[in-house]
Scaffold this motif. Sequence first.
Motif: not given
Ligand code: GUN
Length: 445
Positions: A74, A77, A88, A91-92, A96, A100, A199-200, A226, A229, A265, A290, A294, A316
Amino acid sequence: MSVHPDQPHLYVAPVLRPLSPRRAEYLTDHAILVERGKISAVASAASFAGSPGLRRIVLEGQMIMPGLTDAHLHLAQLDAVALDGHELLDWLEHHIFPAESALSHEELARDTARRFFAELTEGGTTAAAIYTSLHENACHIAFEEAERSGLRAAMGKPLMDTGGPYSESTGEAISSMTRLFRRWHGAGEGRLQFAVTPRFALSCSDGLMAAAGRLARDNGLLVQTHMSENLDEIRAVRERFPQHSSYGAVYDHFGLMGPRTLLAHCIHLTEDEKRLLAEREATVAHCPRSNLFLRSGMMHVRSALQNGIRVGLGTDIAAGPTTFMPDEMRAAIDVSKARYALDKSANGSAAEPLTPEETLYMATAGGADALGLHGVRGRLLPGEEADFIAVDIQSLHPQGGPPGFRLPERPLLSRFIYRATPAMITGVWVRGRRLKGENPPTATH
Ligand code: GUN
Ligand code: ZN
């Protein structure tokens, strides 16, 4: 003496390259011939002795390897690395998304992109699959800087339309994705690709995932996202999509699973998901540092490989601490050895850990294939484009090793994996253009 850019260049040094996931070869006293940005021959240095008009560059004390490919990281990041203490989803939210968001400032977006591509170049990464931030302008800027850097990049703006402060409307997400695709896909004389980047599943509405799937399918684009994860993430996906049998099935439903799909992941795959990924020929971007940082888990890479799933490696950042691929290669081996030790003590037997050759393959040929660059780069074969790096062999040994010290092939590869630092990457070339270090003055023969 001025040198015509199209003049053939002969780089003289031992060559380390992957042959298959299980085999690498080390060619001593060799040289690679580069003409118009392509590798036209890899052969013994002596075999070029009588060839006229070559610019001969002897890379003394160095070896040549394919440029490394980072299959997942990223850009946005870059300055949020090593913020420890969360899993995760927290942390986002905590670190994160706010980090961002700051890239809405164009000056910061440009400065970040410049430093990001400088970091990749320093560490010998010549191709990467990259997420930017939510902002269309920051993504344009990232592409401009990628073009300027001379590297290869598959890049996309992460799609996020499910509400909250770090989200946009579905319409805006689709129209900015489409504009970015039209402007940048194939730019830099083909070095740059636009990657469709949901993104996910949790950040995208159904409509956005469907539109992303259509854009990717209609234009043969890379999809990066993603998957599987973190256990809380998987639970949330299950709650939001009860009609689908798995996380992987959600992406499949929206047309996001295919041979040009890169899934970061994939630690907690079900047996059905393993079959699905193998059938669709998707690639997993394994991100072991990563995954530890996490507390997401230790992916069972051997099991994925045994199920016929393609695997690349991703640093990552910011969940991984650096963009330096040899560190990721080492972590992949270390994690597989930790799994091995745990499984063996629990069950009396365990799957073999990853080998240096396998991680070399993932970081070069496998990563290139994952980015749709099979036959273009990653194996140092004649006909490929000349993406390669030079590594100072002597510095891989403690204090340079005893006088005249030389290691045979296999320990040399694992020394590279376990001991390389960015300073030991002495040269970086993409399409034959040198991006790190300078060619020594040499005569034309
Ligand atoms: N899943 C969705 N966004 C992210 C991200 O920025 N990093 C990670 N490791 N997992 C995510
Ligand atoms: Zn990621």
